[in-house]
Design a protein around this motif. Structure first.
Motif, short mmCIF file in Angstrom:
data_model
loop_
_atom_site.label_atom_id
_atom_site.label_comp_id
_atom_site.label_asym_id
_atom_site.label_seq_id
_atom_site.Cartn_x
_atom_site.Cartn_y
_atom_site.Cartn_z
N ARG A 88 -74.53 -9.21 20.38
CA ARG A 88 -74.57 -10.66 20.58
C ARG A 88 -74.92 -11.04 22.02
O ARG A 88 -74.30 -11.92 22.62
N GLY A 89 -75.87 -10.34 22.62
CA GLY A 89 -76.30 -10.65 23.98
C GLY A 89 -75.40 -10.08 25.06
O GLY A 89 -75.49 -10.48 26.23
N ASN A 90 -74.55 -9.16 24.69
CA ASN A 90 -73.65 -8.49 25.63
C ASN A 90 -73.83 -6.98 25.48
O ASN A 90 -74.30 -6.50 24.46
N ASP A 91 -73.43 -6.23 26.50
CA ASP A 91 -73.49 -4.78 26.45
C ASP A 91 -72.07 -4.25 26.28
O ASP A 91 -71.19 -4.59 27.08
N ASN A 103 -73.83 -12.31 28.34
CA ASN A 103 -74.17 -11.50 29.51
C ASN A 103 -72.97 -10.75 30.08
O ASN A 103 -72.81 -10.62 31.28
N CYS A 104 -72.12 -10.22 29.20
CA CYS A 104 -70.97 -9.43 29.64
C CYS A 104 -71.22 -7.95 29.39
O CYS A 104 -71.96 -7.59 28.48
N SER A 105 -70.61 -7.12 30.21
CA SER A 105 -70.62 -5.67 30.01
C SER A 105 -69.17 -5.25 29.82
O SER A 105 -68.35 -5.42 30.72
N VAL A 106 -68.86 -4.74 28.63
CA VAL A 106 -67.46 -4.41 28.31
C VAL A 106 -67.39 -2.94 27.94
O VAL A 106 -68.03 -2.48 27.00
N PHE A 107 -66.58 -2.21 28.71
CA PHE A 107 -66.38 -0.77 28.50
C PHE A 107 -64.98 -0.59 27.91
O PHE A 107 -63.99 -0.52 28.63
N GLY A 108 -64.91 -0.55 26.58
CA GLY A 108 -63.64 -0.43 25.91
C GLY A 108 -63.21 1.02 25.76
O GLY A 108 -64.00 1.95 25.95
N ASP A 109 -61.97 1.18 25.36
CA ASP A 109 -61.45 2.52 25.10
C ASP A 109 -60.62 2.43 23.83
O ASP A 109 -61.13 2.07 22.79
N LYS A 110 -59.34 2.69 23.90
CA LYS A 110 -58.48 2.68 22.71
C LYS A 110 -58.05 1.28 22.30
O LYS A 110 -57.94 0.98 21.13
#
Length: 158
Positions: A88-91, A103-110
């Motif tokens: 949806r336009g985010n990384d 325009n967000c960059s989200v590095f998720g984990d658990k």
């Protein structure tokens, strides 16, 4: 540049002896119960100098071979974001749900990270630390970490 590991390590020992000693100490404890503790301990000792400056600009044992390929120095979240999935336009990576965000960059984990109506953010779930920052501050993270080092009670998170 073409490198053999033994040549690289000898050059590191010559030009960055403290880093070589720390890397060797870490190597000796890989797979042991104390591995993470040793890595953290040695990382604190290592000078913050890149291999480019510490070795490559001094050595006479490296060769440059002309070639064409895409290069990306992943030293920033902006660069690393180019390797994430587009949503949806985010990384994003990991467990992430974004609604009305751009325009967000989200590095998720658990943990599940939910963003609602946010814009131009970097969010990183690093386990015991969650980083939320404006994308425009990507180059200033080193200053943030230096400031955190001075805060009593937060040392365990660095």
């Amino acid at each position: 540049m073409v490198w053999r590991a033994d040549v690289f390590l000898r050059e590191m020992q010559r030009y960055l002896p403290k880093m070589h000693k720390s890397i060797s100490e870490i190597y000796m404890h890989i797979g042991e119960e104390c591995e993470n503790e040793v890595i953290k301990e040695q990382y604190e000792i290592i000078d913050g100098i890149s291999v480019d400056f510490g070795i490559m600009q001094k050595t006479r044992k490296a060769y440059v071979i002309k070639c064409e390929f895409t290069w990306d120095d992943i030293g920033t979240f902006a660069a690393l974001s180019r390797f994430l999935s587009n949503y949806r336009g985010n990384d994003i990576s990991g467990n992430v749900y974004l609604e009305g965000s751009e325009n967000c960059s989200v590095f998720g984990d658990k943990k599940l990270i939910i963003g609602f109506g946010v814009k131009d953010l970097v969010v990183v779930d690093a386990g015991d630390v969650i980083l939320v920052m404006d994308k425009s501050k990507d180059q200033e993270i080193k200053h943030l970490l230096n400031g955190l080092k001075d805060q009593k009670g937060l040392e365990e998170f660095l």
